[in-house]
Write a protein that holds these residues in place. Structure first.
Motif, PDB file in Angstrom:
ATOM      1  N   GLU A   3       1.414  -1.182   0.009  1.00  0.00           N
ATOM      2  CA  GLU A   3      -0.156   0.010   0.082  1.00  0.00           C
ATOM      3  C   GLU A   3       0.860   1.349  -0.110  1.00  0.00           C
ATOM      4  O   GLU A   3       0.036   2.199   0.271  1.00  0.00           O
ATOM      5  CB  GLU A   3      -0.960  -0.089   1.720  1.00  0.00           C
ATOM      6  N   SER A   8      -6.836  10.317  -2.301  1.00  0.00           N
ATOM      7  CA  SER A   8      -8.282   9.880  -1.533  1.00  0.00           C
ATOM      8  C   SER A   8      -9.171  10.976  -1.293  1.00  0.00           C
ATOM      9  O   SER A   8     -10.400  11.100  -2.020  1.00  0.00           O
ATOM     10  CB  SER A   8      -8.341   9.244  -0.559  1.00  0.00           C
ATOM     11  N   GLN A  28     -10.033   1.391  -3.069  1.00  0.00           N
ATOM     12  CA  GLN A  28      -9.101   0.415  -3.718  1.00  0.00           C
ATOM     13  C   GLN A  28      -9.180  -1.086  -2.885  1.00  0.00           C
ATOM     14  O   GLN A  28      -8.799  -2.034  -3.315  1.00  0.00           O
ATOM     15  CB  GLN A  28      -8.167   1.607  -1.992  1.00  0.00           C
ATOM     16  N   ASN A  29      -9.752  -1.088  -2.358  1.00  0.00           N
ATOM     17  CA  ASN A  29     -10.754  -2.217  -1.606  1.00  0.00           C
ATOM     18  C   ASN A  29     -12.347  -2.908  -1.750  1.00  0.00           C
ATOM     19  O   ASN A  29     -12.922  -2.314  -2.130  1.00  0.00           O
ATOM     20  CB  ASN A  29     -10.629  -1.661  -0.331  1.00  0.00           C
ATOM     21  N   GLN A  48     -11.955  -7.216  -7.611  1.00  0.00           N
ATOM     22  CA  GLN A  48     -11.679  -5.847  -8.055  1.00  0.00           C
ATOM     23  C   GLN A  48     -12.345  -5.946  -9.576  1.00  0.00           C
ATOM     24  O   GLN A  48     -13.274  -4.925  -9.883  1.00  0.00           O
ATOM     25  CB  GLN A  48     -10.431  -5.620  -8.210  1.00  0.00           C
ATOM     26  N   ASP A  80     -10.020   5.075  -7.259  1.00  0.00           N
ATOM     27  CA  ASP A  80      -8.790   5.277  -6.490  1.00  0.00           C
ATOM     28  C   ASP A  80      -8.060   4.507  -6.074  1.00  0.00           C
ATOM     29  O   ASP A  80      -8.166   3.344  -5.523  1.00  0.00           O
ATOM     30  CB  ASP A  80      -9.332   5.700  -4.999  1.00  0.00           C
ATOM     31  N   GLU A  81      -6.436   4.176  -6.597  1.00  0.00           N
ATOM     32  CA  GLU A  81      -6.075   3.247  -6.725  1.00  0.00           C
ATOM     33  C   GLU A  81      -6.506   1.931  -6.927  1.00  0.00           C
ATOM     34  O   GLU A  81      -6.166   0.742  -6.309  1.00  0.00           O
ATOM     35  CB  GLU A  81      -4.825   3.000  -5.000  1.00  0.00           C
ATOM     36  N   THR A  89      -3.391  -1.069  -6.801  1.00  0.00           N
ATOM     37  CA  THR A  89      -2.598  -1.413  -5.863  1.00  0.00           C
ATOM     38  C   THR A  89      -3.011  -3.012  -5.414  1.00  0.00           C
ATOM     39  O   THR A  89      -4.213  -3.021  -5.046  1.00  0.00           O
ATOM     40  CB  THR A  89      -2.337  -0.926  -4.931  1.00  0.00           C
ATOM     41  N   SER A 126      -2.879   6.909  -9.060  1.00  0.00           N
ATOM     42  CA  SER A 126      -2.004   5.982  -8.766  1.00  0.00           C
ATOM     43  C   SER A 126      -1.391   6.142  -8.377  1.00  0.00           C
ATOM     44  O   SER A 126      -0.434   7.500  -8.388  1.00  0.00           O
ATOM     45  CB  SER A 126      -2.084   5.830 -10.231  1.00  0.00           C
TER      46      SER A 126
END
Ligand SMILES: Nc1ncnc2c1ncn2[C@@H]1O[C@H](COP(=O)(O)OP(=O)(O)O)[C@@H](O)[C@H]1O
Ligand SMILES: Nc1ncnc2c1ncn2[C@@H]1O[C@H](COP(=O)(O)OP(=O)(O)O)[C@@H](O)[C@H]1O
Ligand SMILES: [Mg+2]
Ligand SMILES: [Mg+2]
Lengths: 255, 279, 268
Positions: free
Chosen positions: B171, C41, C82-83, C139, C157-158, C161, C189
């Motif tokens: 991260e 973010s 992201q998650n 994802q 958002d990312e 990753t 990113s």
């Protein structure tokens, strides 16, 4: 950051007390709120809480908490006050709804007690390191380490889960679920399915925490493993006496 | 050091073997990078080294893993912890304390390290990772990279000979990721700690690791010195792993018949390569 | 599509975004880069009204975010976090995609048609349980469920990753496809190579302030600027900068090979 149970560092008089004493004091404050019949005593206790928070440097957090509690208690007060039917009628509304003096008194005390009892526990938790707490629970009170660790871990995870829930709500709002609806029942209906992702993430996080505790020798821990010692000092004794005095004052308060 | 022979493992309730007949040796002082697509079995391999498999996760287990001569089947994770230190993925939710100092004390207290040596172990660990100034800080106020360093110090304090890390920079931004790898290099070169690190960022592995293992579908398909593994860039791509672009460049120049030297793993080497072609 | 005017955002007394102004045109593909904690973010959340600016104004697709509900803006924007686990809440891939569609369109038959089309387009098996899939697959499912609603604006958002290279490319190709069809994309990113390959514009954020906003090839070559935001140029670009003389314009491996050949021919 700055969630309501996170440890807030500092070196104030309250921070330096023995963790057991901190917990004892806050418990006694709760007790005194519940045994007293005097609303003035409760107000004094709430004021005492705010002063203690200010001296520990967490006044903003205490005020924010107080604000939330007051909102919640006003809601409870309004519900409660219409349900108590005995006592002298103070004023009445249509549809056979009326408010009595006993109703007001009882509801007011309930609201005060709730505020007075919730504040000290939350404040004490935010000026006590969880490690210190589990160490004294094990060292001084003789609780088995596994239980003490589970207890403190559970407390530590509350802010983690709150943040996770906020994140999930955010993600759902972003996809168009209308949480910003005014209708409270609809809102509850919308929140319900979100327990699934919360549950799954929680289980995963707890499993991860268990594995890493295991890898760091959690199972080897013995009762006397703690490095830091927590002596009782004069100030601690003083606070214990003060806590008893407070409880006694609550029980026999004249008003 | 670490000797894995004929290791196969299937999780209880798993459909397929997560690890298939793995043979691998990690020598003292090695810096090994492990890469592979997700689900390739990298985390499972690390769990087999620190004893979480078979003691925490059960399943069908064949073969053997020996760490400093100790068989992981006969020794529990906590008995191995003094030899292999593990930094796990998602380190943030696994911290047990609110203050840096306590986080490091946790392991030391668990293993009943004598009181008179605790302070020294604590300061040593903070010094080795270069975060002495953070000792009193509240963990919630640290940046991601600093938190990762705290997680590493907490493990270093237990004085393991081997450090295994699972995607430690997942991260983090590029600069913090480099700092973590610089730290690992220092621990490896100056303190003689053997390092096994799972990582997706191939450029970091090529630059910092000395050996590389590529995993795919539960097998180790390539392993050896970084430059030797990079020669098989086609096999790596088939396993879903990309090469650093300077390596691709070297491959292309070789295909064109322009270059025939060593494969560059970082920018200065690539610069040297291009300058050598131009004469 | 997005317009920030002197936007600042602060929470609990800390300034997170300081006086940021920019405009994104319809159909562009912009990357937002910066170190951890730079406020990326937060900025992305300001774009669709999840957060409201403390001062200044944000308008998206003609709506002022301070005046309309987020759920209204969500009807034409997609936000990929992201998650992915924070979004998935149904037991099958098909239900998950349907749920996304139900939030933005009413017509039941239309929902059914779009859902099947999406399953095909992203080669997803509608009956699978999302929680048994790998991180990258989850994802992709979340991205698919967002794209099913055909948003005009996509905030990421990312998005890559924690994914491996293959999954990363898969996601980026999907994004690039909808961008070509006309959707506006804003992507946070760290991966400079992804930024270089896919974005046409770059914004650099540092400590809550916008350091630069310009064409990708100008920004990624600006080493001092990137260093201020704790970033590094992509490998080939950095190599090109170091080599200087005649190589400056090389961005891809192909460019580099061509330049080398040209140099050799020039020398002969
Ligand atoms: N606790 C578990 N139970 C069952 N199967 C698992 C478990 N953990 C991982 N697996 C499976 O084992 C395989 C390898 O997983 P993992 O080692 O986590 O891969 P990686 O770390 O390379 O992404 C995957 O197919 C995964 O689904
Ligand atoms: N709710 C919040 N309260 C206080 N600080 C916050 C909050 N959210 C973010 N921050 C702080 O704002 C900064 C920017 O955060 P973020 O936008 O998540 O950065 P990025 O995405 O660039 O890593 C960080 O320093 C973070 O600690
Ligand atoms: Mg893994
Ligand atoms: Mg972020």
């Amino acid at each position: 950051m700055g969630g309501f149970l996170d440890y807030s560092p500092g070196n104030s008089f309250l921070h330096r007390l023995n963790p057991i004493v901190k917990i004892f004091l806050s418990l006694m404050i709760c007790v005194s709120c519940f045994i007293t019949d005097s609303p003035f005593f409760c107000i004094a206790i709430i004021f005492l809480n705010i002063v203690m928070a200010a001296s520990a440097g967490i006044l903003p957090r205490a005020l924010a908490m107080l604000r939330t509690l007051i909102k919640f208690c006003t809601f409870l007060f309004l519900i409660q006050v219409f349900f108590i039917r005995d006592g002298t009628v103070l004023f009445s509304l249509p549809f056979d709804i009326y408010v009595t003096d006993k109703g007001v008194m009882f509801s007011l005390m309930m609201a005060f007690r709730l505020v007075g009892a919730t504040l000290p526990l939350a404040l004490m938790l935010s000026i006590t390191k969880m490690n210190d707490l589990s160490n004294v629970l094990v060292g001084t009170l003789g609780m088995p380490y596994k239980y003490a660790f589970s207890l403190t871990t559970a407390i530590r995870f509350i802010p983690v889960f709150t943040a996770e829930m906020a994140g999930i709500m955010e993600a759902q709002t972003a996809r168009g679920v209308a949480f910003d609806t005014k209708n409270i029942f609809r809102k509850i209906g919308l929140i319900f399915p979100l327990c699934v992702p919360l549950l799954i993430t929680s289980v995963r996080k707890i499993e991860g925490a268990a594995i890493s505790a295991e890898l760091r020798g959690f199972n080897c821990r013995k009762r006397d493993s703690g490095y830091k010692s927590y002596p009782f000092r004069a100030a601690d004794i003083g606070i214990i006496l003060f806590a008893f005095a407070l409880a006694a004052a609550g029980a026999f308060s004249p008003f | 050091m670490i000797r894995i022979s004929g290791l196969s493992f299937k999780y209880e309730g798993g459909r397929d073997d997560a690890l298939k007949n793995i043979d691998m040796t990690v020598c003292k002082g090695d810096f090994l990078g492990v890469i592979g697509s997700s689900g390739a079995g990298k985390t499972t391999l690390l769990h087999a080294i620190n004893g979480i498999i078979p003691h925490h996760f059960h399943g069908d287990y064949y073969g053997s893993v020996k760490v400093n001569g100790l068989d992981t089947v006969d020794n529990k994770p906590e008995d191995l912890a003094g030899r292999v230190g593990s930094v796990r993925q998602d380190f943030e939710s696994q911290m047990v304390s609110s203050v840096v100092e306590d986080e490091i004390l946790f392991g030391l207290e668990n293993f009943s390290v004598p009181r008179n040596t605790i302070e020294k172990r604590l300061t040593d660990a903070l010094e080795k990772t270069g975060i002495k100034n953070l000792r009193e800080r509240n963990i919630a106020t640290l940046s991601g990279g600093q938190k990762q360093k705290v997680a590493i110090s907490a493990i270093i304090a237990l004085m393991p000979d081997i450090l295994i890390l699972d995607e430690p920079t997942g991260e983090l931004d590029p600069q913090s990721s480099r700092q973590i790898f610089q730290l690992l290099r220092e621990l490896n070169e100056n303190h003689g700690i053997t390092i096994v690190v799972v990582e997706q960022k191939i450029m970091l592995l090529c630059e910092f690791a000395r050996k590389l293992a590529v995993m795919n579908c539960g097998r180790v398909i390539l392993q050896g010195r970084v430059s030797d593994v990079l020669k098989k860039s086609r096999d790596m791509e088939r396993a879903g792993v990309n090469c650093p672009r300077v390596v691709t460049l070297a491959d292309r120049l070789r295909d064109e018949g322009l270059y025939d030297g060593a494969i560059p793993v970082n920018i200065p080497e690539a610069e040297k390569m291009v300058r050598s072609i131009m004469g | 599509m997005i317009c920030f005017e002197n936007v600042s955002y602060s929470t609990s007394g800390i300034d997170i975004i300081n006086n940021v102004s920019f405009k994104l045109k319809k159909g562009c593909f912009t990357a937002l880069i910066g170190a951890n904690g730079a406020g990326k973010s937060t900025l992305a959340r300001l774009c669709n009204g999840l957060l409201k600016p403390t001062s200044g104004s944000v308008s998206v697709g003609g709506f002022d975010t301070a005046l309309v509900r987020t759920s209204r803006i969500a009807k034409f924007t997609g936000f990929l976090f992201q998650n992915p686990d924070r979004q998935i809440c149904k037991n099958s891939v098909r239900d998950e995609i349907r749920f996304s569609l139900e939030c933005v369109i009413e017509d039941k038959t239309e929902i059914g048609i779009r859902c099947e089309k999406t399953l095909q387009e992203f080669s997803l098996n509608g009956d699978r349980d999302p929680f048994s899939m790998s991180r990258g697959e989850r994802q992709r499912l979340v991205l698919a469920s967002i794209l099913a609603a055909e948003p005009e604006l996509l905030l990421l958002d990312e998005p890559t990753t924690g994914l491996d290279y293959r999954e990363c490319m898969h996601i980026m190709e999907c994004v690039s496809r909808v961008n070509k069809k006309g959707a506006t994309v804003l992507m946070v990113s760290h991966d400079m190579e992804v930024v270089q390959d896919f974005a046409s514009e770059v914004m650099v954020l540092n400590d809550g302030s916008l350091l630069a906003h310009g064409r990708t090839k100008d920004i990624i070559r600006n080493e001092p600027l990137l260093a201020r935001a704790s970033l590094l140029p992509p490998q080939i670009t950095e190599l090109a900068i170091r080599l200087g003389g005649g190589y400056e314009n090389a961005v891809t491996v192909d460019d580099m090979v061509l330049s080398v050949k040209k140099h050799i021919r020039g020398a002969e």
